[in-house]
Scaffold this motif. Structure first.
Motif, short mmCIF file in Angstrom:
data_model
loop_
_atom_site.label_atom_id
_atom_site.label_comp_id
_atom_site.label_asym_id
_atom_site.label_seq_id
_atom_site.Cartn_x
_atom_site.Cartn_y
_atom_site.Cartn_z
N LYS A 63 29.31 62.36 -17.74
CA LYS A 63 28.91 63.55 -18.47
C LYS A 63 28.44 64.61 -17.46
O LYS A 63 27.87 64.28 -16.43
N TRP A 64 28.68 65.87 -17.81
CA TRP A 64 28.16 66.94 -16.98
C TRP A 64 26.64 66.97 -17.09
O TRP A 64 26.07 66.86 -18.18
N THR A 65 25.99 67.08 -15.95
CA THR A 65 24.53 67.14 -15.92
C THR A 65 24.10 68.31 -15.02
O THR A 65 24.62 68.46 -13.91
N HIS A 66 23.15 69.08 -15.51
CA HIS A 66 22.59 70.21 -14.76
C HIS A 66 21.33 69.72 -14.06
O HIS A 66 20.35 69.33 -14.71
N VAL A 67 21.33 69.67 -12.74
CA VAL A 67 20.21 69.15 -11.96
C VAL A 67 19.64 70.29 -11.13
O VAL A 67 20.37 70.95 -10.39
N VAL A 68 18.32 70.51 -11.24
CA VAL A 68 17.67 71.58 -10.49
C VAL A 68 16.39 71.02 -9.87
O VAL A 68 15.64 70.27 -10.52
N ALA A 69 16.15 71.37 -8.62
CA ALA A 69 14.90 71.04 -7.94
C ALA A 69 14.33 72.32 -7.35
O ALA A 69 15.07 73.13 -6.76
N THR A 70 13.02 72.54 -7.51
CA THR A 70 12.37 73.72 -6.94
C THR A 70 11.11 73.30 -6.19
O THR A 70 10.51 72.25 -6.48
N TYR A 71 10.74 74.15 -5.26
CA TYR A 71 9.45 73.98 -4.58
C TYR A 71 8.87 75.34 -4.27
O TYR A 71 9.59 76.25 -3.83
N MET A 77 6.38 70.74 -6.34
CA MET A 77 7.74 70.23 -6.50
C MET A 77 8.03 70.00 -8.00
O MET A 77 7.21 69.40 -8.70
N VAL A 78 9.19 70.46 -8.45
CA VAL A 78 9.56 70.31 -9.86
C VAL A 78 11.03 69.89 -9.95
O VAL A 78 11.88 70.40 -9.21
N LEU A 79 11.33 68.96 -10.87
CA LEU A 79 12.70 68.54 -11.15
C LEU A 79 13.05 68.87 -12.59
O LEU A 79 12.23 68.70 -13.51
N ALA A 87 9.94 66.13 -14.08
CA ALA A 87 8.97 65.60 -13.12
C ALA A 87 8.32 66.77 -12.39
O ALA A 87 8.94 67.82 -12.15
N HIS A 88 7.04 66.57 -12.00
CA HIS A 88 6.29 67.62 -11.31
C HIS A 88 5.27 66.98 -10.39
O HIS A 88 4.69 65.94 -10.72
N LYS A 89 5.07 67.59 -9.23
CA LYS A 89 4.11 67.03 -8.27
C LYS A 89 3.61 68.15 -7.37
O LYS A 89 4.39 68.99 -6.91
N THR A 90 2.29 68.16 -7.14
CA THR A 90 1.72 69.02 -6.10
C THR A 90 1.16 68.13 -5.00
O THR A 90 0.88 66.94 -5.23
N PHE A 91 1.02 68.70 -3.83
CA PHE A 91 0.48 67.93 -2.71
C PHE A 91 -0.25 68.87 -1.75
O PHE A 91 -0.01 70.08 -1.73
N LYS A 92 -1.12 68.29 -0.97
CA LYS A 92 -1.81 69.05 0.06
C LYS A 92 -0.97 68.99 1.33
O LYS A 92 -0.70 67.92 1.85
#
Length: 608
Positions: A63-71, A77-79, A87-92
């Motif tokens: 199946k076609w899937t739209h995948v995006v990652a940003t920072y 970080m976001v997926l 998914a989402h994550k922050t870090f020092k």
């Protein structure tokens, strides 16, 4: 956008510009997929860490899937999958671009370093290799700003309106077209799917298919299974009885480890309306080409010649000749394996009551894997000589041993002729043992657990143990009966009796000798002069029934058979079949007769 054909065997980038940690630095970024098809974003930091954000959701296959990652420093970080944040994550710390040292190439759909597949069972038998995405990638875009959730959702909504199914080819194991109604062996080159077929350095006649005229079952010798021959049911379920296997320090030495069939070949010896004979020759090698029991002085190790004599009723004898410097050393000779194409799992092709077994006296039972795996050593019946594998098909594979040959594993001091596969089971994944390091797996590994039905795979049920048929100081041979049946275990017992304890033959006219050859499941008749007819009597009994007998009449020459009668009655062309075999001394006549009896049978063959 991307369409995934199979999950990667380890972490594999969709896009990567990240320095490998083995270089001694944490720099750059990558968007990858793990072996479950879950996206992961990885970032190197100036603080000497690699931060990772792994999605709990995985990409669906085909199946076609739209995948995006940003920072961004502000949002971390976001997926996103198909326009939704997963998914989402922050870090020092501070993201580190690739700097200093040598430049790092940008990669799409390919791992930067070699690695073993996740799920590897025997590391000593598995080489590290590159991992590639099995996918279609479309419109890979990079931005120098972090898109917000609203923009990402808008882009997905706009693009998804025009989406169709990705043009990934169907991955169905090949066995040739529907039977044309001819019993024969054919040289051909079977096609799987383009990206699998492409690397193979083969041309015409790479594979062999045996077709039957009264069913759409096949017997297939295909490169994708390393030429390990498969009985294929009318609805496409593959099954095989394994091969010879030895071992060395690097792992299993077997044709399954010969991923490119460098040490395996197949040829048609006979093909006539009466019978087909195919020989398969292979080396017992590990995944890097080292032989079992290799002689350091000659460089020769273990080889095997397996000759299959196949008849129109889909019964065959496997004559397995191990050529070895140590033929009496430990080897495995048989393993009952179902082979599955992508989208199939063991429960798709097997009944829970997967194995029906019996001894030559007809005592039988069915073993089930539904609630618990059966015990290693089956308790009943003793001295098992027959099995039917209960696939979800009309025609099911069977195999048999001669009762005079059984021996092998020891259970409490008692010899057993069969064990039920008890190793490497994970019932939370499948009630059956399940692996995907073979078939159609080109990477050098002899053990990997299957987790999902995304690749070719196999499952095992049992092993036979039995004595040698013939031995020399450099060889050992064993024989077994195998084939396909739409009948019950009692019919297999009856067929076994006709093979292992054949009805006595007598000849009514002047011929030199006649005897039974179990490795061909045929009576051999040697003429001492030309005759116009043969009178053959088979003394069938309860313990020596006559079931579809075959005859090889040596030195018959190229004379046509004008008639064949059984107990005075003529048979039609389907029930009386003839063929000819050239030898260095002349031409032999091959005859196959469809008849079954527990009484004496008189057969008359007449010629011009």
């Amino acid at each position: 956008m991307g369409g995934l054909g199979a999950y990667p065997k380890n972490f594999c980038p969709i896009y990567s510009h990240r320095r490998p940690i083995s270089d001694g630095a944490h720099q750059g970024y990558s968007l990858e997929l793990d072996d479950w098809g879950r996206p992961v974003l990885m970032l190197g930091t100036y603080e000497g860490k690699t931060e990772a954000l792994l999605s709990d959701e995985k990409i669906e296959l085909n199946k076609w899937t739209h995948v995006v990652a940003t920072y961004s420093p502000e949002k971390g970080m976001v997926l996103y999958l198909n326009g939704k944040q997963v998914a989402h994550k922050t870090f020092k710390g501070t993201f580190s671009i690739v700097r200093h040292h040598e430049e790092v190439p940008k990669l799409i759909g390919k791992s930067r370093e070699t690695q073993r597949p996740t799920g590897t069972i025997r590391p000593e038998g598995t080489e590290k290799s590159l991992t590639y995405l099995d996918a279609i990638l479309d419109e890979l875009e990079l931005y120098d700003v972090a898109l917000d959730a609203k923009s990402i959702a808008s882009v997905y909504q706009k693009e998804s309106k025009s989406l169709s199914t990705p043009a990934l080819p169907k991955r169905k194991f090949p066995s040739g077209p529907k039977s044309p109604g001819i019993f024969r062996a054919v040289n051909t080159t079977l096609k799987y799917y383009p990206s699998w077929d492409a690397p193979w350095a083969v041309d015409k006649h790479a594979d062999v298919v045996v077709q039957f005229d009264e069913s759409d079952c096949k017997f297939v010798f295909w490169r994708g299974t390393s030429y390990i021959p498969s009985w294929v049911s009318e609805n496409g379920i593959f099954f095989n009885n394994g091969f010879n296997e030895g071992w060395n320090a690097h792992g299993s030495c077997e044709p399954m480890s010969d991923k490119k069939t460098k040490y395996s070949s197949v040829k048609i010896v006979e093909s006539s309306p009466a019978r087909v004979v195919v020989q398969w020759r292979y080396g017992l090698v590990d995944v890097v080409g080292n032989f079992a029991f290799e002689d350091p002085q000659t460089g020769w190790g273990d080889w095997t010649n397996e000759t299959y004599t196949i008849y129109p009723d889909m019964s065959a004898v496997r004559e397995d000749v191990l050529l070895s410097n140590a033929p009496n050393a430990a080897h495995e000779w048989q393993e009952s394996m179902v082979v599955m194409e992508p989208e199939q799992r063991p429960e798709s092709v097997l009944e829970y009551g997967a194995l029906t077994v019996s001894n030559i006296d007809g005592e039988s039972t069915t073993y089930s894997w539904e609630h618990n795996a059966p015990k290693l050593w089956p308790e009943y019946p003793k001295n098992i000589t027959n099995q039917i594998v209960n696939t979800k098909a009309k025609y099911k594979p069977f195999s048999s041993l001669r009762p005079q040959d059984i021996a092998g594993g020891i259970d409490g001091g008692q010899p057993q002729s069969m064990d039920l596969y008890a190793g490497e089971q994970r019932r939370h994944i499948s009630v059956f043992p399940w692996w995907n390091h073979w078939p159609v797996a080109p990477r050098p590994t002899d053990g990997r657990y299957a987790m999902v039905a995304d690749r070719g795979s196999h499952a095992s049920l049992s092993h036979y143990f039995w004595n040698a048929y013939k031995t020399t100081d450099r060889s050992m041979s064993k024989i077994m009966l195998c084939g396909m049946t739409n009948d019950n275990i009692e019919s297999v017992v009856n067929l076994n009796k006709s093979w292992s304890n054949p009805a006595k033959i007598s000849l009514g006219n002047n011929t030199s000798k006649a005897y039974y050859k179990p490795e061909e499941k045929a009576y051999i008749i040697a003429l001492n002069k030309q005759v116009e007819y043969l009178d053959i009597t088979l003394a069938g009994t309860e313990s020596s029934p006559v079931v579809n007998p075959a005859f090889v009449v040596e030195n018959w020459d190229q004379r046509d058979v004008t008639s064949l009668t059984v107990n005075g009655k003529p048979l039609n062309d389907k029930d009386a079949r003839f063929g000819y075999k050239d030898s260095l001394n002349g031409v032999d006549l091959i005859v196959w007769v469809r008849t079954s009896s527990k009484d004496s049978v008189d057969i008359k063959i007449s010629s011009k």
